[in-house]
Design a protein around this motif. Sequence first.
Motif, PDB file in Angstrom:
ATOM      1  N   PRO A  35       1.225 -73.076 -25.735  1.00 12.46           N
ATOM      2  CA  PRO A  35       0.263 -74.061 -25.254  1.00 12.46           C
ATOM      3  C   PRO A  35       0.671 -75.493 -25.595  1.00 12.46           C
ATOM      4  O   PRO A  35       1.274 -75.749 -26.644  1.00 12.46           O
ATOM      5  N   ILE A  36       0.342 -76.413 -24.709  1.00  9.36           N
ATOM      6  CA  ILE A  36       0.536 -77.843 -24.968  1.00  9.36           C
ATOM      7  C   ILE A  36      -0.691 -78.335 -25.729  1.00  9.36           C
ATOM      8  O   ILE A  36      -1.819 -78.200 -25.260  1.00  9.36           O
ATOM      9  N   ASN A  37      -0.471 -78.908 -26.907  1.00 13.48           N
ATOM     10  CA  ASN A  37      -1.580 -79.339 -27.759  1.00 13.48           C
ATOM     11  C   ASN A  37      -1.911 -80.815 -27.613  1.00 13.48           C
ATOM     12  O   ASN A  37      -3.040 -81.226 -27.900  1.00 13.48           O
ATOM     13  N   THR A  38      -0.939 -81.630 -27.202  1.00 16.02           N
ATOM     14  CA  THR A  38      -1.159 -83.070 -27.183  1.00 16.02           C
ATOM     15  C   THR A  38      -0.257 -83.735 -26.150  1.00 16.02           C
ATOM     16  O   THR A  38       0.882 -83.296 -25.941  1.00 16.02           O
ATOM     17  N   LEU A  39      -0.783 -84.762 -25.492  1.00 15.14           N
ATOM     18  CA  LEU A  39      -0.054 -85.519 -24.473  1.00 15.14           C
ATOM     19  C   LEU A  39      -0.196 -87.013 -24.734  1.00 15.14           C
ATOM     20  O   LEU A  39      -1.195 -87.456 -25.300  1.00 15.14           O
ATOM     21  N   ALA A  40       0.792 -87.781 -24.294  1.00 21.44           N
ATOM     22  CA  ALA A  40       0.719 -89.239 -24.398  1.00 21.44           C
ATOM     23  C   ALA A  40       1.559 -89.864 -23.305  1.00 21.44           C
ATOM     24  O   ALA A  40       2.702 -89.448 -23.080  1.00 21.44           O
ATOM     25  N   PHE A  41       1.005 -90.856 -22.606  1.00 20.07           N
ATOM     26  CA  PHE A  41       1.741 -91.614 -21.606  1.00 20.07           C
ATOM     27  C   PHE A  41       2.403 -92.812 -22.267  1.00 20.07           C
ATOM     28  O   PHE A  41       1.823 -93.468 -23.132  1.00 20.07           O
ATOM     29  N   PHE A  83       6.208 -89.789 -19.976  1.00 23.65           N
ATOM     30  CA  PHE A  83       5.154 -89.275 -20.842  1.00 23.65           C
ATOM     31  C   PHE A  83       5.757 -88.219 -21.750  1.00 23.65           C
ATOM     32  O   PHE A  83       6.867 -87.713 -21.508  1.00 23.65           O
ATOM     33  N   SER A  84       5.047 -87.900 -22.814  1.00 21.73           N
ATOM     34  CA  SER A  84       5.525 -86.911 -23.772  1.00 21.73           C
ATOM     35  C   SER A  84       4.472 -85.837 -23.988  1.00 21.73           C
ATOM     36  O   SER A  84       3.268 -86.092 -23.864  1.00 21.73           O
ATOM     37  N   SER A  85       4.941 -84.649 -24.324  1.00 21.09           N
ATOM     38  CA  SER A  85       4.056 -83.525 -24.609  1.00 21.09           C
ATOM     39  C   SER A  85       4.481 -82.868 -25.911  1.00 21.09           C
ATOM     40  O   SER A  85       5.672 -82.765 -26.213  1.00 21.09           O
ATOM     41  N   GLY A  86       3.503 -82.427 -26.680  1.00 21.37           N
ATOM     42  CA  GLY A  86       3.771 -81.718 -27.926  1.00 21.37           C
ATOM     43  C   GLY A  86       3.110 -80.357 -27.878  1.00 21.37           C
ATOM     44  O   GLY A  86       1.930 -80.248 -27.502  1.00 21.37           O
TER      45      GLY A  86
END
Length: 334
Positions: free
Chosen positions: A287-293, A300-303
């Motif tokens: 699962p993707i827990n966090t996103l930031a543009f 953008f980045s995904s964690g």
Amino acid sequence: MRPILLHGHLRSLTRIRYNADGDLLFSASKDNKPCVWYSANGERLGTFNGHNGTVWDLAITRDSRYLLTGSADNTCKLWEVETGKCVYTWETRTAVRAVAFALGDEKALFVTDATMGQQSTIHIVPIEADPEDQTSDILRTIVITGPKATVAVWGNLNRTIITGHEDGTITEWNADTGAKIKAVKNHAKDVTDIQFSNDKSHFMSSSKDHTAYLTDAKTLKIMKRFVTERPVNSAILSPIRPHVVLGGGQDAMAVTTTSLKGNKFESRFYHAVFEDEIGRIKGHFGPINTLAFHPNGRSFSSGGEDGFIRIHHLDDDYFDFKYDEENFDDLPVV
């Protein structure tokens, strides 16, 4: 679009954020070492050593001088970004779930959990220009009766604080008096993320109830609805396009029983006005827990639960895409 993979954490990601300039990416995870990276090439600049438990949230001052972190070790820490030195620690009775700097960076908030007989509480503290002058003074505490707050952000001009709760409620508080202004139960389950637009006029909220909503910041009324078939852990707004990105997946305990072919671990793009899904980006193994543009809107980045951060630089095709209704070049000149 070939993503840049960052692997500096031993456990799942909990929060990633860019600084205001977009050249640095900060990350927190269920290990105890927040990291800072160059966003252009993914080079790790360093770690912030001092916590003894999961780091749930982090925030950065606008000048990128200080980092604020909240942890399950019952502390909130203020760090000097350039040196990685912890310059102050606030001791709390329970885990710190959310942190945020106010506009102007002269004060900050952190939210403590409702455990061990304690109620969930918002603590507002002053941030001194010289860290040697920092004290344990609390400007205001706001005790949250009822379900605990899972996320918290400052409203427009620091006049209000918006909190999301584990029962799906979103609450607006008066930051000066601590009074509750209004509360709405927009979601059916835990609110997992709240992220404002640049002008603070509206925000995205995401929830484990499989939804993300674009909400008016003044009235807390839902403007747009984005419904998926899985829990949504994070939702972000593009700063330059009318698009939103959703990330999530099922609970961590169910990951090992799920095939990757289920396509549940993707970043999903939606049109913010028409509410249509317009694309997906695969990559994570959980699962993707966090996103930031990125502040410039071009990446953008995904964690994820897999411990990886993926930096996605968007292709030119993405910026060329438009609905016919968005093409104003064909309008007659008046």
